[in-house]
Motif scaffolding. Structure first.
Motif, short mmCIF file in Angstrom:
data_model
loop_
_atom_site.label_atom_id
_atom_site.label_comp_id
_atom_site.label_asym_id
_atom_site.label_seq_id
_atom_site.Cartn_x
_atom_site.Cartn_y
_atom_site.Cartn_z
N ARG A 179 0.82 -1.21 0.00
CA ARG A 179 0.00 0.00 0.00
C ARG A 179 0.86 1.26 0.00
O ARG A 179 0.53 2.25 -0.67
CB ARG A 179 -0.93 0.01 1.21
N SER A 180 1.95 1.26 0.75
CA SER A 180 2.79 2.46 0.81
C SER A 180 3.35 2.82 -0.56
O SER A 180 3.47 4.00 -0.91
CB SER A 180 3.95 2.25 1.80
N GLU A 181 3.69 1.79 -1.36
CA GLU A 181 4.21 2.07 -2.70
C GLU A 181 3.11 2.57 -3.63
O GLU A 181 3.33 3.43 -4.49
CB GLU A 181 4.88 0.83 -3.27
N LEU A 183 0.54 4.38 -2.68
CA LEU A 183 0.33 5.76 -2.31
C LEU A 183 1.45 6.66 -2.81
O LEU A 183 1.20 7.79 -3.25
CB LEU A 183 0.21 5.87 -0.78
N ALA A 184 2.68 6.15 -2.77
CA ALA A 184 3.81 6.95 -3.25
C ALA A 184 3.69 7.24 -4.74
O ALA A 184 3.92 8.36 -5.19
CB ALA A 184 5.12 6.22 -2.96
#
Length: 301
Positions: free
Chosen positions: A223-225, A227-228
Motif C-alpha cells: 500500500r505504501s508504494e 500511495l507513493a
C-alpha cells in the motif's frame, strides 16, 4: 487482431523510446512484426494515457479491475472491437471525465456480461410475461427478471428497484457512447453495484472471485508504494535522490512533443516557446528525454 501477447524489448529500460507507449493503461499506436509464433514491438506512439487514473488510488484500482475483466473475456487473436471500445470508454470515463467509480463499475460490468453472452433479461417478467414486473427481483442463477410472486423457491433472488430496472435497460440496450450518461440515488446505485458483483460471480464463476485478486494483494502488501506512486507521483526506488530532467532553453524549439508524451502533464509551454518541467509533478519516467527530437532535455543522473 483481438488479444495478443507482444514482446517489447527494452521497454522497461530507463529512457527507452517504448516506455511511454507501454505503460499501464496507455492507448498507443504500435508497429508490430511477427517472427515464428511471437509478435515483437518495433515502434510505438502513445495516443491517450488517461492521466487522471494515476492521480487517484480508487480510480487506478478500478481501472485495473476493468482491464482484467476484459482480458479474461477476450479471446486470443479473435476480433474484439466492441470489447476494446467498452474498455477505452470505461478508462476515459474514469480518468478524463471524472465519472463516479460507483456508477462506472456496474455499468461496465453489465455491458461486458452482455457482450460475453451473459446478458440478464430485464424486459418485463420472464415467468408470467408481464411487460412490467411487479415487485421485481433478479434471478442471479437464471439471469432473468421476474415478479417476486412468480419465482420459485431456492436460488439467489436479488430485489430490484424501479430505478435499477431502468438503469439496466439503459446499460444493456442504450448507445455505447452514452453508457455512463445516467444518474441514480445513492441507495439505488449501491443496489446496482451489489447486483453486478453477484451476477458476475454467478455467471462467470471464477472470474468474479479472482479477477481483482492481484490488485487486492498488492494493495494489502504494498500500500505504501501505491500511495507513493499514485498520490505523491514519486517512486521510492527509481527516484531516490535523483534530480529531475531539465530542458535546455537554447535547444528547445517548442515543438510540444515532450509535453504530449508526458504521462503526468508535468510539462507546460506554448507552441514554438521554451517548455518547462514542473518538478512537483515529474515522476522521472524519461518519456520526455526519449521523445525530444532536438536533444534539449537532459536525463537525470
Amino acid at each position: 487482431m483481438g488479444k495478443i501477447s507482444v514482446i517489447a524489448r527494452g521497454a522497461r529500460r530507463k529512457n527507452s523510446r517504448l516506455a511511454a507507449a507501454c505503460q499501464l493503461f496507455a492507448w498507443s499506436e504500435m508497429t508490430l512484426y511477427r517472427r515464428g509464433n511471437w509478435y515483437y514491438l518495433d515502434a510505438a506512439e502513445p495516443e491517450e494515457l488517461f492521466s487522471g487514473l494515476q492521480k487517484d488510488l480508487v480510480r487506478f484500482s478500478l481501472a485495473a479491475y476493468l482491464a482484467e475483466l476484459t482480458e479474461f473475456v477476450a479471446g486470443e487473436e479473435t476480433e474484439a472491437g466492441e470489447l476494446l471500445r467498452l474498455l477505452l470508454n470505461g478508462l476515459y470515463a474514469l480518468g478524463n471525465l471524472g465519472r463516479d467509480p460507483a456508477l462506472v463499475k456496474p455499468a461496465f460490468t453489465f455491458r461486458l456480461l452482455a457482450l460475453a453472452g451473459f446478458e440478464p433479461l430485464c424486459d418485463g417478467c420472464a415467468v408470467c410475461g408481464a411487460e412490467t414486473a411487479r415487485d421485481p427481483v433478479l434471478d442471479a442463477v437464471q439471469g432473468v427478471v421476474h415478479c417476486r410472486e412468480c419465482g420459485e423457491g431456492g436460488g439467489e433472488k436479488l430485489p430490484l428497484s424501479a430505478a435499477c430496472v431502468t438503469a439496466l435497460e439503459h446499460i444493456l440496450h442504450g448507445p455505447s457512447r452514452r453508457l455512463y450518461s445516467f444518474t441514480m440515488g445513492p441507495e439505488d446505485l449501491e443496489l446496482l453495484e451489489n447486483l453486478s458483483n453477484t451476477i458476475t460471480e454467478t455467471a462467470l464463476c471464477g472470474l468474479g472471485q479472482s479477477a481483482c485478486k492481484p490488485v487486492q494483494s498488492t494493495l494489502k502488501y504494498f500500500r505504501s508504494e501505491y500511495l507513493a506512486h499514485v498520490v505523491d507521483h514519486h517512486c521510492p526506488i527509481c527516484n531516490r535522490e535523483k534530480p529531475h530532467p531539465t530542458i535546455d532553453a537554447l535547444k528547445c524549439k517548442g515543438c510540444g512533443k515532450c509535453r504530449k508524451n508526458c504521462p503526468m502533464e508535468a510539462i507546460t509551454g506554448a507552441a514554438k516557446q521554451v517548455h518547462v518541467i514542473d518538478p512537483e509533478k515529474c515522476i522521472n519516467c524519461g518519456a520526455c528525454v526519449t521523445n525530444c527530437p532536438f536533444g534539449a532535455i537532459a536525463a537525470s543522473k
